[in-house]
Design a protein around this motif. Structure first.
Motif, PDB file in Angstrom:
ATOM      1  N   TRP A  34      15.186 -14.398  17.207  1.00 31.15           N
ATOM      2  CA  TRP A  34      14.716 -14.870  15.797  1.00 31.15           C
ATOM      3  C   TRP A  34      14.221 -16.250  16.077  1.00 31.15           C
ATOM      4  CZ3 TRP A  34      13.101 -11.931  12.250  1.00 31.15           C
ATOM      5  CH2 TRP A  34      13.917 -10.662  11.677  1.00 31.15           C
ATOM      6  N   SER A  78       7.412  -7.629  14.476  1.00 33.65           N
ATOM      7  CA  SER A  78       7.377  -6.036  13.772  1.00 33.65           C
ATOM      8  C   SER A  78       8.285  -6.199  12.431  1.00 33.65           C
ATOM      9  CB  SER A  78       7.956  -5.204  14.448  1.00 33.65           C
ATOM     10  OG  SER A  78       8.955  -5.398  15.243  1.00 33.65           O
ATOM     11  N   ARG A  79       9.344  -7.417  12.571  1.00 30.09           N
ATOM     12  CA  ARG A  79      10.099  -7.571  11.538  1.00 30.09           C
ATOM     13  C   ARG A  79      10.316  -9.034  11.110  1.00 30.09           C
ATOM     14  NH1 ARG A  79      15.999  -5.503  11.664  1.00 30.09           N
ATOM     15  NH2 ARG A  79      16.254  -6.942  13.553  1.00 30.09           N
ATOM     16  N   ARG A  81      11.933 -12.321   8.243  1.00 31.28           N
ATOM     17  CA  ARG A  81      12.674 -12.828   7.119  1.00 31.28           C
ATOM     18  C   ARG A  81      12.476 -14.226   6.724  1.00 31.28           C
ATOM     19  NH1 ARG A  81      18.229 -13.443  10.870  1.00 31.28           N
ATOM     20  NH2 ARG A  81      17.494 -15.408  11.984  1.00 31.28           N
ATOM     21  N   SER A 117       1.693  -2.756   1.093  1.00 33.57           N
ATOM     22  CA  SER A 117       2.260  -3.636   2.151  1.00 33.57           C
ATOM     23  C   SER A 117       3.504  -4.361   1.428  1.00 33.57           C
ATOM     24  CB  SER A 117       1.365  -4.651   2.670  1.00 33.57           C
ATOM     25  OG  SER A 117       1.009  -5.519   1.421  1.00 33.57           O
ATOM     26  N   ARG A 119       7.098  -5.322   0.486  1.00 33.40           N
ATOM     27  CA  ARG A 119       8.486  -4.958   0.820  1.00 33.40           C
ATOM     28  C   ARG A 119       9.429  -6.002   0.052  1.00 33.40           C
ATOM     29  NH1 ARG A 119       5.248  -2.080   2.875  1.00 33.40           N
ATOM     30  NH2 ARG A 119       5.342  -1.378   5.315  1.00 33.40           N
ATOM     31  N   PRO A 141      16.550  -9.076   7.391  1.00 29.92           N
ATOM     32  CA  PRO A 141      15.161  -8.715   8.107  1.00 29.92           C
ATOM     33  C   PRO A 141      14.613  -7.636   7.294  1.00 29.92           C
ATOM     34  CG  PRO A 141      16.836  -8.749   9.462  1.00 29.92           C
ATOM     35  CD  PRO A 141      17.562  -8.791   8.032  1.00 29.92           C
ATOM     36  N   VAL A 142      13.029  -7.809   7.093  1.00 36.27           N
ATOM     37  CA  VAL A 142      12.426  -6.647   6.691  1.00 36.27           C
ATOM     38  C   VAL A 142      11.385  -6.038   7.925  1.00 36.27           C
ATOM     39  CG1 VAL A 142      10.273  -6.458   5.026  1.00 36.27           C
ATOM     40  CG2 VAL A 142      12.362  -7.878   4.323  1.00 36.27           C
ATOM     41  N   ALA A 143      11.067  -4.838   7.923  1.00 33.50           N
ATOM     42  CA  ALA A 143      10.433  -4.230   8.625  1.00 33.50           C
ATOM     43  C   ALA A 143       8.731  -4.224   7.889  1.00 33.50           C
ATOM     44  CB  ALA A 143      10.322  -2.700   8.800  1.00 33.50           C
ATOM     45  N   LEU A 144       8.138  -5.517   8.496  1.00 30.94           N
ATOM     46  CA  LEU A 144       6.587  -5.744   8.158  1.00 30.94           C
ATOM     47  C   LEU A 144       5.783  -6.286   9.361  1.00 30.94           C
ATOM     48  CD1 LEU A 144       4.590  -5.438   5.806  1.00 30.94           C
ATOM     49  CD2 LEU A 144       5.070  -7.665   5.158  1.00 30.94           C
ATOM     50  N   PRO A 145       5.093  -5.552  10.045  1.00 31.22           N
ATOM     51  CA  PRO A 145       4.310  -6.040  11.114  1.00 31.22           C
ATOM     52  C   PRO A 145       3.233  -7.157  10.676  1.00 31.22           C
ATOM     53  CG  PRO A 145       4.740  -3.604  11.203  1.00 31.22           C
ATOM     54  CD  PRO A 145       4.897  -3.987  10.037  1.00 31.22           C
ATOM     55  N   GLU A 208      11.113 -11.811  14.964  1.00 30.00           N
ATOM     56  CA  GLU A 208      11.795 -11.607  16.257  1.00 30.00           C
ATOM     57  C   GLU A 208      10.560 -11.711  17.439  1.00 30.00           C
ATOM     58  OE1 GLU A 208      15.569  -8.558  16.080  1.00 30.00           O
ATOM     59  OE2 GLU A 208      13.700  -7.505  15.239  1.00 30.00           O
TER      60      GLU A 208
END
Length: 413
Positions: A34, A78-79, A81, A117, A119, A141-145, A208
């Motif tokens: 991170w 891709s993730r 925070r 989009s 989240r 963490p959030v999966a959002l590219p 990340e």
């Protein structure tokens, strides 16, 4: 001996052998961690920069308010925070709900987000959190590219608001934020929302990544006074070809030695650099406000010159102790500025002497000569007319582009 390269001031001086530090080792592609990809230096909000009515009340702020803000990341991932700051809050900061999304059409300073989009942000699996006084909170963490150089939208909802008029913000956002009553944190758009050019409560976005970060410590010249609102054309924004995260830890009016707008550099170094995830290098481009606010006398300027150079040495010592390389930048001209220029030239003498120390005294691991990049060749105490906003201190976007253009590429690897 430290590395020392003088840009536009002669040949490089590099020792034949240098000890290898952990920060000199490249991360392998699999070693993601991170790191910060965007930052804003937290400050205590001045009365003139508080949220407009009705979002600031007699004794509380942001009651039943949705706050939507966009930020400009430097490296992607891709993730993500998000970090929320209550560094200067006078009471606990209760966040009821939050979300992160991509802005409509990828633009900065818009109230709309791209459909599909958004989240939810959670904190330990919970939809909200309460940030204690003086503390910060990091979301899950959030999966959002998000891509390199992309814009990101962060939306917060505070049901009860903050029970204090001491509010944490970054007034010099140069980016429009939006406030509206009620809970609209999942809305695609905020029609009727009030726009303000300030960031509130947010201090960082992490991704990340397998690259490090460079923190830039500065004042209004790095915070971007003179740049375009929603244009992301401060000089750090215009640095091209960076393979590292470039973090703007500057604030207008900031000083190295004494508090101005926000804590002085010696006080905020740990928070804004040494404890910022991913940072293995930093640039200090600050000192003009110290020179400009010190008395325009021989004694006053002698004192600030000596203290500034000593402060730079202290910054280097503290950063090297945690394997962070320190770069220095020369102070740009302010001749003709009604606040900082003086008829006897005492402050210009100090600027010249400090710049000479930056260039030649081996204070830093490397040096960039911003002074040479933007001064008027025929009158070196003045900014080039092509770069001057008119106050003879701050630069326009073309001037910031000239500064970005001389940042050494090796710093960005």
């Amino acid at each position: 001996m430290r590395r020392r390269t003088l840009l536009g001031a002669g040949a490089a001086v590099v020792p034949a052998s240098l000890p290898l530090r952990p920060s000199d080792l490249s991360l392998r592609p699999s070693e993601k961690r991170w790191i910060h990809t965007w930052t804003a230096m937290p400050q205590l909000t001045e009365p003139s920069n508080m949220p407009p009515a009705p979002f600031t009340g007699p004794s509380s702020v942001l009651v039943d308010t949705t706050l939507r803000q966009t930020v400009h990341v430097t490296v992607g991932g891709s993730r993500v925070r998000v970090r929320l700051s209550n560094a200067f809050g006078g009471a606990a900061l209760p966040i009821t709900a939050a979300a992160v999304a991509l802005p409509l059409d990828g633009r900065a300073g818009v109230s709309s987000v791209r459909p599909g989009s958004s989240r939810p942000l959670t904190f330990g699996g919970r939809p909200g959190t309460t940030v204690p006084v003086g503390a910060q909170a990091v979301s899950d963490p959030v999966a959002l590219p998000v891509g390199r150089g992309a814009n990101l939208t962060i939306t917060l909802y505070l049901a009860g608001g903050q029970a204090s008029l001491d509010l944490t913000s970054h007034p010099g956002s140069r980016t429009t934020s939006y406030l509206i009553g009620g809970d609209h944190h999942t809305a695609l758009d905020l029609p009727g929302a009030v726009g303000v050019a300030h960031w509130y409560l947010i201090s960082g976005v992490e991704v990340e990544a397998d690259v490090p970060a460079m923190a830039i410590v500065g004042d209004s010249l790095t915070d971007g006074r003179g740049s375009t609102t929603d244009g992301n054309d401060r000089w750090p924004d215009q640095v091209t070809g960076a393979r590292v995260a470039v973090l703007n830890q500057a604030a207008g009016g900031n000083r190295v030695l004494n508090d101005g707008l926000g804590p002085n550099v010696l006080a905020r170094l740990d928070r804004d650099v040494l404890a910022t995830s991913g940072v293995d290098r930093m640039l200090i481009f600050e000192g003009v406000n110290d020179i400009g606010t010190a008395p325009a006398t021989v004694a006053g300027q002698k004192a600030v010159r000596e203290e500034l150079i000593y402060a730079y040495e202290q910054i280097v010592t503290r950063a090297h102790a945690v394997d962070i390389r320190v770069y220095g930048a020369t102070i740009t001209p302010f001749g003709g500025n009604t606040g900082y220029d003086d008829p006897d030239g005492y402050r210009e003498d100090t600027r010249t002497a400090v710049n000479s120390a930056i260039r030649h005294n081996g204070l830093f691991d490397d040096v960039v000569d911003f002074d040479a990049a933007v001064r008027d060749p025929g009158s070196p105490r003045m900014l080039s007319q092509a770069f001057d906003t008119g106050d003879h201190l701050h630069l326009n976007p073309a001037g910031y582009r000239a500064m970005a253009g001389v940042v050494p590429r090796r710093w960005l690897r």
